[in-house]
Design a protein around this motif. Sequence first.
Motif, mmCIF file in Angstrom:
data_model
loop_
_atom_site.group_PDB
_atom_site.id
_atom_site.type_symbol
_atom_site.label_atom_id
_atom_site.label_comp_id
_atom_site.label_asym_id
_atom_site.label_seq_id
_atom_site.Cartn_x
_atom_site.Cartn_y
_atom_site.Cartn_z
ATOM 1 N N GLY A 29 46.543 49.799 42.973
ATOM 2 C CA GLY A 29 46.211 50.077 44.366
ATOM 3 C C GLY A 29 47.265 50.909 45.059
ATOM 4 N N SER A 30 46.929 51.389 46.258
ATOM 5 C CA SER A 30 47.853 52.255 47.001
ATOM 6 C C SER A 30 48.416 51.599 48.258
ATOM 7 N N SER A 31 47.815 50.507 48.735
ATOM 8 C CA SER A 31 48.326 49.836 49.928
ATOM 9 C C SER A 31 49.460 48.887 49.555
ATOM 10 N N ARG A 32 50.471 48.825 50.409
ATOM 11 C CA ARG A 32 51.631 47.981 50.130
ATOM 12 C C ARG A 32 51.516 46.599 50.767
ATOM 13 N N GLN A 33 50.572 46.442 51.679
ATOM 14 C CA GLN A 33 50.441 45.159 52.377
ATOM 15 C C GLN A 33 49.101 44.465 52.147
ATOM 16 N N LEU A 34 48.137 45.151 51.549
ATOM 17 C CA LEU A 34 46.797 44.575 51.397
ATOM 18 C C LEU A 34 46.817 43.375 50.452
ATOM 19 N N ALA A 35 46.212 42.279 50.903
ATOM 20 C CA ALA A 35 46.115 41.053 50.095
ATOM 21 C C ALA A 35 44.698 40.948 49.533
ATOM 22 N N ILE A 36 44.592 40.894 48.213
ATOM 23 C CA ILE A 36 43.300 40.875 47.533
ATOM 24 C C ILE A 36 42.895 39.437 47.212
ATOM 25 N N GLY A 37 41.600 39.172 47.348
ATOM 26 C CA GLY A 37 41.090 37.845 47.011
ATOM 27 C C GLY A 37 39.681 37.657 47.543
ATOM 28 N N PRO A 38 39.154 36.444 47.469
ATOM 29 C CA PRO A 38 37.807 36.177 47.996
ATOM 30 C C PRO A 38 37.794 36.285 49.518
ATOM 31 N N VAL A 39 36.687 36.765 50.084
ATOM 32 C CA VAL A 39 36.537 36.885 51.535
ATOM 33 C C VAL A 39 35.176 36.341 51.955
ATOM 34 N N THR A 40 35.005 36.182 53.251
ATOM 35 C CA THR A 40 33.832 35.503 53.791
ATOM 36 C C THR A 40 32.526 36.226 53.480
ATOM 37 N N LEU A 41 32.435 37.515 53.853
ATOM 38 C CA LEU A 41 31.170 38.235 53.715
ATOM 39 C C LEU A 41 30.732 38.361 52.263
ATOM 40 N N VAL A 42 31.674 38.684 51.400
ATOM 41 C CA VAL A 42 31.339 38.826 49.978
ATOM 42 C C VAL A 42 30.881 37.483 49.408
ATOM 43 N N SER A 43 31.543 36.411 49.795
ATOM 44 C CA SER A 43 31.158 35.074 49.320
ATOM 45 C C SER A 43 29.742 34.729 49.754
ATOM 46 N N LEU A 44 29.407 35.078 51.001
ATOM 47 C CA LEU A 44 28.054 34.803 51.491
ATOM 48 C C LEU A 44 27.013 35.615 50.731
ATOM 49 N N SER A 294 55.067 42.219 47.221
ATOM 50 C CA SER A 294 54.606 41.062 48.000
ATOM 51 C C SER A 294 53.350 40.468 47.377
ATOM 52 N N GLY A 295 52.460 41.332 46.864
ATOM 53 C CA GLY A 295 51.254 40.836 46.203
ATOM 54 C C GLY A 295 51.582 40.107 44.919
ATOM 55 N N ILE A 296 52.542 40.639 44.154
ATOM 56 C CA ILE A 296 52.945 39.965 42.909
ATOM 57 C C ILE A 296 53.552 38.604 43.217
ATOM 58 N N THR A 297 54.335 38.518 44.295
ATOM 59 C CA THR A 297 54.918 37.236 44.713
ATOM 60 C C THR A 297 53.823 36.237 45.064
ATOM 61 N N THR A 298 52.801 36.724 45.786
ATOM 62 C CA THR A 298 51.661 35.852 46.123
ATOM 63 C C THR A 298 50.953 35.381 44.858
ATOM 64 N N GLY A 299 50.806 36.283 43.895
ATOM 65 C CA GLY A 299 50.160 35.916 42.635
ATOM 66 C C GLY A 299 50.930 34.847 41.885
ATOM 67 N N PHE A 300 52.250 34.971 41.843
ATOM 68 C CA PHE A 300 53.068 33.944 41.183
ATOM 69 C C PHE A 300 52.959 32.601 41.905
ATOM 70 N N THR A 301 52.901 32.656 43.228
ATOM 71 C CA THR A 301 52.734 31.417 44.001
ATOM 72 C C THR A 301 51.397 30.756 43.667
ATOM 73 N N MET A 302 50.350 31.583 43.548
ATOM 74 C CA MET A 302 49.035 31.054 43.192
ATOM 75 C C MET A 302 49.065 30.465 41.779
ATOM 76 N N GLY A 303 49.776 31.129 40.872
ATOM 77 C CA GLY A 303 49.902 30.605 39.515
ATOM 78 C C GLY A 303 50.591 29.250 39.498
ATOM 79 N N CYS A 304 51.648 29.099 40.315
ATOM 80 C CA CYS A 304 52.346 27.812 40.409
ATOM 81 C C CYS A 304 51.417 26.725 40.951
ATOM 82 N N ALA A 305 50.593 27.106 41.936
ATOM 83 C CA ALA A 305 49.640 26.133 42.486
ATOM 84 C C ALA A 305 48.641 25.686 41.424
ATOM 85 N N LEU A 306 48.171 26.621 40.589
ATOM 86 C CA LEU A 306 47.229 26.270 39.527
ATOM 87 C C LEU A 306 47.885 25.372 38.478
#
Length: 579
Positions: A29-44, A294-306
């Motif tokens: 990706g090209s954005s430095r702050q965008l957080a990827i994951g499930p969202v409301t509209l797509v889930s619906l 920042s996204g990689i850090t979030t991913g590692f945090t999610m991995g720890c939660a799993l």
Amino acid sequence: MSYAKLAGLHPIYGLYSGFVPIFVYAVFGSSRQLAIGPVTLVSLLVSNVLSNIVDPSDELYMELAVLLAFMVGALECTMGLLRLGWLLRFISHSVISGFVTSSAIVIALSQAKYFLGYNIERSSQILPLTKSIIAGAGDFSWPPFVMGSTILAIILLMKHLGKSKKSLRFLRASGPLTAVILGTTFVKIFHPSAISVVGEIPQGLPKFHIPREFQYAESLISTAVVITGVAILESVGIAKALAAKNGYELDSNQELFGLGMANICGSFFSAYPATGSFSRSAVNHESGAKTGLSGITTGFTMGCALFFMTPLFRDIPQCALAAIVISVGISLVDYEEALFLWRVDKKDFLLWTITCVTTLFLGIEIGVLVGVSASLAFVIHESANPYIAVLGRLPGTTVYRNIEQYPEAYVYNGIVVVRIDAPIYFANISYIKDRLREYELSCSGSTKHGAESERIYFVIIEMAPVPYVDSSAVQALKDLHQEYKSREIQIAISNPNRKVLVTLSRAGLIELIGKRWYFVSVHDAVKACLEHMQNFHGRMGDQTPAGRQPGFLQWQRKRDGEGEELSPDEEPLLSQKEV
């Protein structure tokens, strides 16, 4: 986890969708702050489509959700590689706002079952949802309603405090976490039987899983296209806003490719369609994120939660997760946008209303289709019916402006000056010709100057705003020239750009009209026309036999044959050597 429940999936798939895709997006990706994951509209959207194919409790439901992620990723990658991101520009903001508003209402109603304590029909239309809620009112349960309402109130209060006071903005992000902790603590202490909980959640990272069930791909294509459009609009819009705030350029096509790779790779690890999340991206930005790390850090945090925290999620109340989704739905209801559109542009308000109403009553997919179709219809209508202004001269200047906007501007008898504010091509040339015919005999509401004239002798077309003309337009201009010629009217062209001039030259229109009738400005064209008219009216008394009045163009052809030249003040667009 809340979004996975909204999609009709086990909460673990929400965690999976927030794990692998975020690592992949950080690379592509090209954005430095965008957080990827499930969202409301797509889930619906996932829930709306898959529940019509198979029951959510069936294993096939999960397989189709994963297949959908693969298909969405493939579409996004294809659009990125072929640089097709510009197609989304045809979807207006009013259509997006109307779609999001109606979807938010449906989302909130679909989660009501966790507050009310009984099942309701799964639907993306407001009428079946409302009927189902009313029909099951006899099974209403107070405990989940009280707890859910309390948690929702806490989330909304913390969000409001975070918005109103800058020093408390951390409360906006921590509201859902705080509410879930309070709800889980209550359940662990009191064990209320009337409140359903999430239950057991598998521990550990997702296993490699190749998408299957491709025989259902055909029935999922339309949904994949809709999800792709919604996901891209939401994600790219957020990413562009964050890029502007942080002072860097965003490549939309690379963004599409990054989102596509995130979904394709995620589908091999049991993720359902993911895209950029506004709320999580806002938290990322406010936390000071500057790079994709920042996204990689979030991913590692999610991995720890799993790995370590899933046992703690077992007692989370279902109504707490529903409260999170409803709070997001409330924030998506954009009534302020509707009021703004009503004040500013009734056409955009109509688009907003059409999209919102059709989405509410006919479903999300039909709502998107109708909204986009209406948006394209407005674009085509505007293109096929361009604005054409009659120009007049502002007193004391050589500037010519729209006489409707400047009533003090005056026009000259015998001359009509029109400006075409659009490209001239096959779809609008008939409309332009009709309007030019109307303007021949009328410059309504203007003060007229010059010698009295009982008819039009010149039509000057200001072409500065015209970016291009096509072959159909050239042929129509030739026909118009012949029509005018038969009625003793001369066309003059003012200030065409180089591209238009080359097209007219190649088509032979310059020679047909005459090089002397192309000018660099409207004022030069008007001066030339006035001189010709004065010469014509001045000589006719001496040259015309009694009882016979020659036409203006007959006299003009005679004048051209005698070799008379332009006055020094008249500036033609083309020299004798130019074509």
